[in-house]
Design an enzyme around this catalytic site. Structure first.
Site, PDB file in Angstrom:
ATOM      1  N   LEU A   1       0.817  -1.218   0.000  1.00 45.69           N
ATOM      2  CA  LEU A   1       0.000   0.000   0.000  1.00 45.69           C
ATOM      3  C   LEU A   1       0.847   1.263   0.000  1.00 45.69           C
ATOM      4  CD1 LEU A   1      -2.750  -1.002   2.602  1.00 45.69           C
ATOM      5  CD2 LEU A   1      -2.952  -0.976   0.114  1.00 45.69           C
ATOM      6  N   GLY A   2       2.000   1.212   0.618  1.00 41.99           N
ATOM      7  CA  GLY A   2       2.846   2.404   0.676  1.00 41.99           C
ATOM      8  C   GLY A   2       4.104   2.123   1.464  1.00 41.99           C
TER       9      GLY A   2
ATOM     10  N   GLY B   1       7.141   4.279   4.105  1.00 39.31           N
ATOM     11  CA  GLY B   1       7.550   5.488   4.803  1.00 39.31           C
ATOM     12  C   GLY B   1       8.779   5.243   5.639  1.00 39.31           C
TER      13      GLY B   1
ATOM     14  N   VAL C   1       3.888  -0.715   4.226  1.00 45.01           N
ATOM     15  CA  VAL C   1       2.518  -1.032   4.632  1.00 45.01           C
ATOM     16  C   VAL C   1       1.907  -1.953   3.589  1.00 45.01           C
ATOM     17  CG1 VAL C   1       0.266  -0.114   5.271  1.00 45.01           C
ATOM     18  CG2 VAL C   1       2.333   1.219   5.738  1.00 45.01           C
TER      19      VAL C   1
ATOM     20  N   LYS D   1       1.753  -2.928   9.029  1.00 38.69           N
ATOM     21  CA  LYS D   1       2.967  -2.121   8.936  1.00 38.69           C
ATOM     22  C   LYS D   1       4.170  -2.939   9.390  1.00 38.69           C
ATOM     23  CE  LYS D   1       1.120   2.545   9.302  1.00 38.69           C
ATOM     24  NZ  LYS D   1       1.319   3.866   9.902  1.00 38.69           N
TER      25      LYS D   1
ATOM     26  N   ASP E   1       4.794  13.277  15.036  1.00 40.75           N
ATOM     27  CA  ASP E   1       5.043  13.312  13.583  1.00 40.75           C
ATOM     28  C   ASP E   1       3.758  13.677  12.843  1.00 40.75           C
ATOM     29  OD1 ASP E   1       6.474  13.164  11.247  1.00 40.75           O
ATOM     30  OD2 ASP E   1       6.315  10.990  11.059  1.00 40.75           O
TER      31      ASP E   1
END
Length: 746
Positions: A443-444, A446, A451, A468, A584
């Site tokens: 999904l992504g 970072g 993820v 995650k 954050d």
């Protein structure tokens, strides 16, 4: 001009020949060369005949003196007349001095010789003052052909073309079957370049097979007023031996009364293919037409020789058969090769020894071995397979046991027993592989890691989740440093901070916070399972190039209010005498669901921070949203979250990133505060999709709301943290802005 050394060795000749032959022949050629370097040359000549001259071997059918050569192959050994002592070998079938540099009989029949260069010179009016066609009568008996694979034709000149002839024919339009040559033109002495031979002062072409004539025709064009280039040259030379030099062409040192070129005695090395082209008469023959082997005219005299048809003109030549080497033109000239002396070219399998045979060799298996590859006599394949199978099974069991042990150890270190006792859902690594379909859909990615999308069963229904995972070792070290900075030797279970954070994640529920559903504690950095939020992040909605922002002002207000409520809720909690900061806050950590409701994420996932004594250290958030006061003091407080949210508010109303411009050299907080101080508002920086300077009612309402949000953001960015509003104040003021917007809209 510098010529190649005329006294090349057998090894260099065979290496040159090998470049034009099959790669499979190269090892054989090198073996032949190594053998030839030490072999007795008397095996290559007729008894009583001269073996060499001037360092050049004279193998039969070449020879000097009666009975030492075959017709057409006579050579002569003469005194060198160029001023140096010693003898040189020359062709004896011509009245010209044609020096022989090398003679080869096998595996490729060649003669390497020096032939003169053709030339033609002119005066300043363009009249010819002298010329030489390069004609050499070296082939009276017809045994030679100029090698088309090893030579090329060069023409040097400033306004000329030159060509030579190939294969004379009768009853045709022309006297020759074909011509070969090239054109070179130069009108300026600065045009030619050393090493460049493509038409400016120099040209070169490959030559066709069958050429027996080195005579050059140089008709050319006018050379008037071309004194910088007084002569033209043409010659055939072996490939790689000549590199064009401007000094060979452009000369200003020829006296006016001189009619001969500076290079009048210029010679070039070239290779001649030769073959047996007669049957005791003038008729050329092939292997099929050659006389019976018992006939004395048949050239292949060794019993271990074979006939090979010439590929450059008619005729044939001889080679030793496979497994033999030497001179096939002499009785007994082909001798057995001891292949066992050259295992690199004639290998035997491991477990065997080489035995030389007449014309070959064989590999004999050593005791206890058999088969083509000399494998063990007693089959060991089944035993090896069984041993491998047992080793694999035992290894797999050991790995599983070790992994299980390590997983349990890590689980306990991360406080798994305590968290399970609190009713917190935990997953094993195996379960997460099934949930994420072996981590197949990303999904992504970072700072924390990657993820993945997964599915868990919620009753009888499949429910999407976001998993995650940390992938970098540096994150492991940072994680451990953040959660237990003062107890480096303790496990997470002993430290207790991680356990408290997980308890916090499960204990808090808010409609605008991403809910933690479970975790896997069998990895150094626990893997966290969150609810799935389907519509991407606020960062995507504001800044994505693929999906231009369509958020209205009211939608942006709702996102700001929902996000602020989640952060205010977290700040208000007091669990076990601890307050929590986010650390954050930024648009990429504010997710949007299908109805554009915000979901604040990364509460303790990218960094787990508990507040003690009102501040914490070692926060590693995005510097574009980081409070300058924290950077200065290294004390992260609740007010630092307020600063970060102020930057998010600015992104919502300006649609500019925290660092913007192509090189990222502008900081949005600084630029907006400067604009606000200079102009009294941030109107010049508002997003044009939600702001208009018009005087209509809608524009006036939007401007009023944007000014309210902008002023609130400026207060959040105050340098003195005591002047900043709390997140509860932020929620209240944003709600008032929305009320004003709705009331004016109605």
């Amino acid at each position: 001009m510098k010529l190649a050394n005329p006294l090349i060795t057998k090894l260099s000749l065979l290496q040159a020949v090998s470049k034009t032959m099959s790669p499979l022949m190269v090892p054989v050629l090198l073996v032949l060369a190594a053998t030839a370097a030490t072999a007795d040359n008397s095996m290559s000549v007729m008894p009583g005949c001269q073996q060499s001259c001037g360092g050049v071997d004279i193998p039969y059918p070449f020879g000097t003196g009666t009975g030492c050569f075959r017709k057409g192959f006579e050579v002569a050994c003469i005194n060198n007349n160029n001023g140096s002592a010693g003898e040189i070998l020359v062709l004896a079938t011509t009245d010209q001095t044609i020096r022989v540099l090398q003679l080869s009989v096998s595996p490729v029949p060649e003669a390497r010789v020096l032939l003169p260069v053709a030339w033609q010179c002119f005066n300043t009016t363009g009249d010819v003052t002298g010329s030489y066609s390069g004609d050499v009568d070296f082939n009276r008996e017809g045994v030679y052909r100029i090698s088309n694979t090893q030579n090329e034709l060069f023409v040097l000149g400033c306004n000329t073309y030159a060509y030579t002839n190939g294969v004379r024919v009768h009853n045709s339009r022309f006297r020759y079957k074909y011509f070969t040559g090239c054109i070179t033109v130069t009108n300026d002495a600065t045009d030619p370049r050393d090493g460049a031979c493509a038409g400016l002062g120099c040209c070169h072409v490959d030559i066709p097979p069958g050429i027996t004539d080195t005579s050059m025709s140089m008709p050319g064009w006018s050379h008037a007023n071309q004194d910088f280039c007084p002569c033209d040259y043409a010659f055939i030379v072996e490939k790689g031996n000549y590199t064009f030099k401007v000094s060979d062409l452009l000369s200003t040192h020829i006296p006016n009364n001189q009619t001969m070129p500076l290079h009048v005695d210029w010679t070039m090395p070239l290779r001649l293919d030769w073959a047996i082209r007669d049957n005791g008469s003038t008729a050329a023959v092939s292997c099929a037409q050659a006389p019976n082997k018992t006939d004395h005219e048949y050239a292949c005299r060794s019993s271990r020789s074979e006939c090979v048809d010439s590929t450059n003109g008619p005729g044939y030549f001889c080679n030793c058969t496979k497994g033999y080497e030497g001179n096939p033109y002499i009785v007994g000239g082909c001798t057995n090769i001891n292949e066992c002396l050259h295992p690199e070219s004639y290998p035997c399998p491991s477990g065997s020894k080489c035995i030389d045979t007449d014309g070959g060799y064989k590999c004999q298996c050593k005791f206890g071995r058999r088969g083509k590859q000399c494998g063990p006599l007693i089959p060991t394949t089944a035993l090896a397979l069984l041993a491998t199978f047992v080793a694999v099974i035992l290894g797999s069991v050991a790995i599983v046991l070790l992994q299980t042990r390590n997983n349990r150890k890590t689980f306990n270190k991360n406080g798994g027993k305590i968290l399970e006792a609190k009713g917190i859902k935990t997953y094993t690594k195996r379960e997460l592989k099934n949930i994420t379909d072996r981590y197949s859909k990303r999904l992504g990615e970072g700072h924390y890691g990657i993820v993945y999308e997964g599915k868990i069963m919620d009753g009888s229904e499949a429910k999407k989740v976001a998993v995650k995972c940390s992938t970098a070792k540096r994150v492991v070290h940072r994680w451990k440093k953040l959660i237990r900075p003062h107890v480096p030797q303790q496990g997470l279970e002993e430290d207790g901070s991680f356990i408290n954070e997980i308890k916090f994640q499960f204990s808090v529920t808010h409609k605008n916070m991403v809910q933690l559903l479970g975790c896997c504690l069998e990895t150094d950095i626990p893997i966290l399972v969150f609810e799935f939020v389907s519509n991407g992040s606020l960062d995507d909605a504001l800044h994505s190039d693929m999906n231009p922002c369509t958020l209205s002002l009211l939608e942006r207000l709702d996102i700001a209010i929902g996000s602020a409520e989640a952060i205010a809720y977290m700040h208000s909690l007091d669990i076990d005498n601890q307050k929590h900061v986010h650390g954050d806050i930024k648009p990429s950590n504010i997710l949007l669901d299908d109805s554009l409701s915000p979901k604040v994420s990364d509460f303790g996932s990218s960094r787990l921070l508990s507040v003690d004594n009102y501040y914490v250290r070692a926060v590693a958030g995005d510097t574009g949203y980081m409070d300058p006061l924290y950077i200065k003091t290294q004390h992260f407080t609740l007010e630092c979250d307020v600063y970060s949210f102020g930057v998010v508010l600015l992104e919502l109303i300006t649609r500019k990133r925290a660092r913007y411009e192509d090189d990222g050299n502008k900081l949005l907080p600084l630029e907006f505060v400067r604009c606000f101080k200079d102009e009294g508002s941030g109107r010049t920086m508002y997003d044009e999709k939600i702001y208009s300077s018009g005087v209509d009612a809608q524009s006036q309402r939007n401007t009023l709301c944007l000014d309210g949000i902008g002023m609130l953001a400026v207060r959040c960015l105050k340098e003195d943290k005591r002047e900043r509003p709390t997140m509860a104040d932020v929620v209240k003021e944003l709600t008032e802005v929305k009320v004003i917007a709705l009331s004016q809209a109605s």
